[in-house]
Design a protein around this motif. Sequence first.
Motif, PDB file in Angstrom:
ATOM      1  N   LYS A 186       0.826  -1.202   0.000  1.00 24.78           N
ATOM      2  CA  LYS A 186       0.000   0.000   0.000  1.00 24.78           C
ATOM      3  C   LYS A 186       0.866   1.260   0.000  1.00 24.78           C
ATOM      4  CE  LYS A 186      -4.003   1.990   2.405  1.00 24.78           C
ATOM      5  NZ  LYS A 186      -4.898   1.861   3.588  1.00 24.78           N
ATOM      6  N   ASP A 187       0.418   2.263  -0.780  1.00 25.63           N
ATOM      7  CA  ASP A 187       1.068   3.579  -0.827  1.00 25.63           C
ATOM      8  C   ASP A 187       2.517   3.513  -1.281  1.00 25.63           C
ATOM      9  OD1 ASP A 187      -1.281   4.812   0.130  1.00 25.63           O
ATOM     10  OD2 ASP A 187      -0.700   4.450   2.211  1.00 25.63           O
ATOM     11  N   GLU A 188       2.828   2.530  -2.096  1.00 25.06           N
ATOM     12  CA  GLU A 188       4.169   2.416  -2.669  1.00 25.06           C
ATOM     13  C   GLU A 188       4.071   2.259  -4.184  1.00 25.06           C
ATOM     14  OE1 GLU A 188       6.897  -0.327  -0.932  1.00 25.06           O
ATOM     15  OE2 GLU A 188       5.966  -0.177   1.057  1.00 25.06           O
ATOM     16  N   VAL A 189       5.158   2.605  -4.855  1.00 23.81           N
ATOM     17  CA  VAL A 189       5.220   2.411  -6.305  1.00 23.81           C
ATOM     18  C   VAL A 189       5.458   0.929  -6.581  1.00 23.81           C
ATOM     19  CG1 VAL A 189       6.424   2.990  -8.432  1.00 23.81           C
ATOM     20  CG2 VAL A 189       6.133   4.729  -6.645  1.00 23.81           C
ATOM     21  N   VAL A 190       4.512   0.304  -7.283  1.00 21.56           N
ATOM     22  CA  VAL A 190       4.585  -1.130  -7.554  1.00 21.56           C
ATOM     23  C   VAL A 190       4.172  -1.395  -9.003  1.00 21.56           C
ATOM     24  CG1 VAL A 190       3.758  -3.423  -6.923  1.00 21.56           C
ATOM     25  CG2 VAL A 190       3.998  -1.671  -5.153  1.00 21.56           C
ATOM     26  N   SER A 191       4.909  -2.261  -9.681  1.00 24.68           N
ATOM     27  CA  SER A 191       4.550  -2.701 -11.023  1.00 24.68           C
ATOM     28  C   SER A 191       3.971  -4.109 -10.944  1.00 24.68           C
ATOM     29  CB  SER A 191       5.776  -2.703 -11.937  1.00 24.68           C
ATOM     30  OG  SER A 191       5.536  -3.443 -13.115  1.00 24.68           O
ATOM     31  N   VAL A 192       2.756  -4.288 -11.444  1.00 28.63           N
ATOM     32  CA  VAL A 192       2.196  -5.646 -11.426  1.00 28.63           C
ATOM     33  C   VAL A 192       2.980  -6.571 -12.341  1.00 28.63           C
ATOM     34  CG1 VAL A 192      -0.176  -5.054 -10.754  1.00 28.63           C
ATOM     35  CG2 VAL A 192       0.459  -5.035 -13.181  1.00 28.63           C
ATOM     36  N   GLU A 193       3.497  -6.023 -13.445  1.00 30.20           N
ATOM     37  CA  GLU A 193       4.215  -6.857 -14.408  1.00 30.20           C
ATOM     38  C   GLU A 193       5.572  -7.300 -13.870  1.00 30.20           C
ATOM     39  OE1 GLU A 193       1.476  -3.932 -16.398  1.00 30.20           O
ATOM     40  OE2 GLU A 193       3.163  -3.739 -14.991  1.00 30.20           O
ATOM     41  N   ARG A 194       6.297  -6.409 -13.200  1.00 28.91           N
ATOM     42  CA  ARG A 194       7.656  -6.732 -12.747  1.00 28.91           C
ATOM     43  C   ARG A 194       7.704  -7.267 -11.320  1.00 28.91           C
ATOM     44  NH1 ARG A 194       8.280  -1.803 -15.509  1.00 28.91           N
ATOM     45  NH2 ARG A 194       9.482  -1.979 -17.425  1.00 28.91           N
TER      46      ARG A 194
END
Length: 355
Positions: A186-194
Amino acid sequence: MEAILLVGGQGTRLRPLTISTPKPLLPTAGVPFLAHQLARARDAGVERIVFATSYRAEMFEAAFGTRAQGVDLAYVSEARPLGTGGAIRNAAAALRCGADEPVLILNGDILSGHDVPAQVALHEKSGADVTLHLTEVDDPSRFGCVPTDADGRVTAFLEKTSRPVTNQINAGCYVFRRSAIDTIRKDEVVSVERETFPSLISSGRVVMGHVESAYWLDVGTPQAFVRGSCDLVLGRLASSAMPGEPGDRLTLNGAVVSPGAVVRGGTTVGRGAVVEAGATVLGSVLLDDSFVAEGATVRDSVLSRGARVGPGAILDGVILGDAAVVGPGNELRDGLRVWPGIELPATAVRFSTDA
């Protein structure tokens, strides 16, 4: 069923079209691009959509309100861009469904004719945490590829390679189990692909691939945007949101196409736009109040609001920003982009991106 629609990107690849308008709101076959996605979502059984917004967030609610195309709408904005995974996690705060219910995730720059109900059915039958739409392409080396086993279970997410192990690529439409979304930080930069999908696979969670080779297009570049709009007008992809029947061109109310003009190839002529006699417009998008003078040729191009093309000018694969002016005799080609308000005087010189 509920859905999350990812519309937070700045659309930098489409500038100058996106300087004043977010990419998902660009007029496409006569209506904002998202109108086509909302109509398809409704037809697939979606009753409520949460918009995950960031860039020019206020424009989305102004455009669609709390209900459009028969679907209830809500809006959640990011204070800062959080990536695909972070955006999904952030928008999930507005979902109302239970932990085991499916949530459809749509990308705001994808045109797809794939069978969404079939994707959802596979997701529920297999008890998956996530089910991905995978499409097959002729040249998978241009993309990361997504192999699956004999049962359709995704085994890996692979980066671009000159020797891909499959021609299946991620097509950008996902069905998440609601509880699986809560595994995203939560509240973090996240890539679903990577990050998200590889993590789920490595931990033994069930990630399925729904493989289908229906119409699919990422409209993130000017060339693809023009192609997508023309394909909708031509009926290569059906959309109940289009304001008219499929055909060689779409002429909106208030547009004027002179009898001596040639306008075809899926061209859209926006409200108040004018195409004079002797002009030729092929496979292009003319937005509201644009103007093409006599003897001009416009091919595979976009004329933004109020843009003007002078007599005898030639545009081939060109983007004109709002109120840009191309004087008589100019020849513009090869992906050239003219920024809003720029005026090119009368000339006989050829302009292109490699000039």
